[in-house]
Design an enzyme around this catalytic site. Structure first.
Site, PDB file in Angstrom:
ATOM      1  N   TRP A 101       0.844  -1.212   0.000  1.00  0.00           N
ATOM      2  CA  TRP A 101       0.000   0.000   0.000  1.00  0.00           C
ATOM      3  C   TRP A 101       0.868   1.246   0.000  1.00  0.00           C
ATOM      4  CZ3 TRP A 101      -4.236  -1.243  -1.953  1.00  0.00           C
ATOM      5  CH2 TRP A 101      -4.912  -2.408  -1.597  1.00  0.00           C
ATOM      6  N   ASP A 171      -1.527   6.527   6.389  1.00  0.00           N
ATOM      7  CA  ASP A 171      -2.623   5.641   5.994  1.00  0.00           C
ATOM      8  C   ASP A 171      -2.895   4.731   7.191  1.00  0.00           C
ATOM      9  OD1 ASP A 171      -4.250   3.630   5.000  1.00  0.00           O
ATOM     10  OD2 ASP A 171      -2.967   3.144   3.272  1.00  0.00           O
ATOM     11  N   LYS A 195     -11.971  -1.890   6.807  1.00  0.00           N
ATOM     12  CA  LYS A 195     -11.214  -2.840   7.617  1.00  0.00           C
ATOM     13  C   LYS A 195     -11.737  -2.852   9.055  1.00  0.00           C
ATOM     14  CE  LYS A 195      -8.814  -3.232   3.914  1.00  0.00           C
ATOM     15  NZ  LYS A 195      -7.676  -2.454   3.492  1.00  0.00           N
TER      16      LYS A 195
HETATM   17  C1  LIG Z   1      -7.163  -2.004   2.105  1.00  0.00           C
HETATM   18  C2  LIG Z   1      -6.111  -0.963   2.191  1.00  0.00           C
HETATM   19  C3  LIG Z   1      -5.969   0.032   1.208  1.00  0.00           C
HETATM   20  C4  LIG Z   1      -6.823   0.075  -0.031  1.00  0.00           C
HETATM   21  O1  LIG Z   1      -8.112   0.448   0.264  1.00  0.00           O
HETATM   22  P1  LIG Z   1      -9.174   0.722  -0.914  1.00  0.00           P
HETATM   23  O2  LIG Z   1     -10.283   1.356  -0.155  1.00  0.00           O
HETATM   24  O3  LIG Z   1      -9.505  -0.585  -1.514  1.00  0.00           O
HETATM   25  O4  LIG Z   1      -8.556   1.646  -1.884  1.00  0.00           O
HETATM   26  C5  LIG Z   1      -5.005   0.980   1.395  1.00  0.00           C
HETATM   27  N1  LIG Z   1      -4.199   0.973   2.456  1.00  0.00           N
HETATM   28  C6  LIG Z   1      -4.307   0.042   3.423  1.00  0.00           C
HETATM   29  C7  LIG Z   1      -3.388   0.079   4.603  1.00  0.00           C
HETATM   30  C8  LIG Z   1      -5.254  -0.959   3.316  1.00  0.00           C
HETATM   31  O5  LIG Z   1      -5.358  -1.901   4.264  1.00  0.00           O
END
Ligand SMILES: *Cc1c(COP(=O)(O)O)cnc(C)c1O
Length: 360
Positions: A101, A171, A195
């Site tokens: 990511w 993030d 998540k």
């Molecule tokens: C799942 C995830 C993403 C991607 O998320 P989307 O909403 O599918 O774009 C980005 N960063 C992390 C840390 C993730 O777990």
């Protein structure tokens, strides 16, 4: 009805009480005679929903008044471009690459300016967090970027990088609300909610007000400009109304559970059950350096691909689902987000012990 123990990395398990409440309110939300899905985002009823969701998130995370909370769409991945478009004033940013990511965010940022990879753990399949105490931070970096919890690899920052005075952007998609966060340490925190918070389709950005500017990159789409969203209280266009409503219910649930400190205790307890077993097992092994282990995502392997596959198959049949590891790590991964009860982890470990005994 029979519910499984769902270890999915995302979209993932939500608190059962929240799902029940949503079901109860599906046809008639609080006497409005309609579902939240059917109401105007400009109505008074909906205004209460989004305002209360924001208030509860602010309470939970103790978000200071000089930060805005934005409820947006496009997932976490959309922020990979929104962040450089809005924040790269000097056209430079430093990225710490601790997994896919972070790498994707870094690659996207390269389209908009000079993105530097100042640290990486790619050399060992991202199984650790690099030492970030004295990085070659660019003197003119607009921000330093991290992925706080690496969903795929199961590592997490226990200590924040030394950004040498630069703004930190994080993030937190896979560990938001899992423990207390000192929001003031960051210029911007964002998370896709699927998540640990709600249904896919909502991404929440917490941004310090002085970083919300008008003079962003000229080609920045109106929708991706934080100022547009901040000036309109996330209602510039139709927001992901229903998803925000579910997030609001989850915020209330986390409050009822005792808030973020209680959540941390709960998560540490669960993680310890699983990690202690992995450390004592002759068959199953964790894939991550111990000091960098995530509380949320726990990858593990047997060292034998056939045995891994057999385990996943038998676990699924026994009601422990979505345990197959990410294709880049292999093996298994148990995601044990806030909503996973302790019982789910205890039962999984019992199942693993049993499997180990039968497959010696
Ligand atoms: C799942 C995830 C993403 C991607 O998320 P989307 O909403 O599918 O774009 C980005 N960063 C992390 C840390 C993730 O777990």
């Amino acid at each position: 009805m029979s519910r499984v123990f769902n270890f999915s990395a995302g979209p993932s398990i939500l608190p059962e009480v929240v799902l029940r409440q949503a079901a109860d309110e599906m046809l008639d939300y609080k006497g409005s005679g309609m579902s939240v899905m059917e109401m105007s985002h400009r109505s008074k009823v909906y205004d209460n929903i989004i305002k209360e969701a924001e208030k509860d998130l602010r309470d939970l995370m103790k978000i200071p008044d000089n930060y805005k909370v934005l409820f947006l769409q496009g997932g976490a991945s959309q922020q990979f471009s929104a962040i450089p478009m809005n924040l790269m004033i000097n056209g430079v940013a430093d990225y710490i690459i601790t997994g896919q990511w972070a790498k994707k965010a870094y690659e996207e940022a390269q389209k908009y300016g000079k993105a530097n990879a100042v640290a990486s753990s790619a050399d060992k399949t991202f199984s650790y967090i690099p030492d970030c105490s004295d990085l070659p931070i660019s003197p003119d970096a607009d921000y330093v970027y991290i992925c706080h919890n690496n969903t795929i690899y199961g590592t997490t920052f226990k200590e924040l990088p030394n950004t040498k005075g630069k703004i930190l952007v994080a993030d937190m998609s896979s560990d938001i609300l899992s423990q207390p966060v000192n929001v003031s340490d960051y210029g911007l925190i964002y998370f896709g909610v699927q998540k640990n918070v709600g249904p896919a389709g909502v991404v929440i950005v917490i941004i310090r007000e002085d970083l919300i500017r008008d003079d962003v990159m000229p080609l920045t789409p109106t929708m991706l400009k934080y100022k547009t969203q901040a000036d309109n209280d996330s209602l510039y266009n139709t927001p992901p109304c229903y998803g925000i409503y579910i997030c609001g219910l989850v915020f209330k649930w986390v409050k009822e559970m005792g808030g973020l400190s209680a959540m941390k205790t709960h998560n540490e307890k669960k993680a310890a059950i699983l990690y202690d077993f992995l450390d004592s097992s002759d068959m199953f092994k964790g894939t991550v350096v111990k000091k960098d282990r995530s509380l949320m995502n726990v990858p593990f392997v047997t060292g034998n691909e056939e045995l891994d596959a057999k385990f996943v198959k038998e676990a699924t049949a026994a009601g422990f689902v979505n345990l197959k590891g990410h294709r880049s790590v292999g093996g298994m991964r148990a995601s044990i987000y806030n909503a996973m009860p302790i019982e789910g982890v205890e039962k999984l470990v019992d199942f693993m012990k049993d499997f180990e005994a039968k497959n010696k």
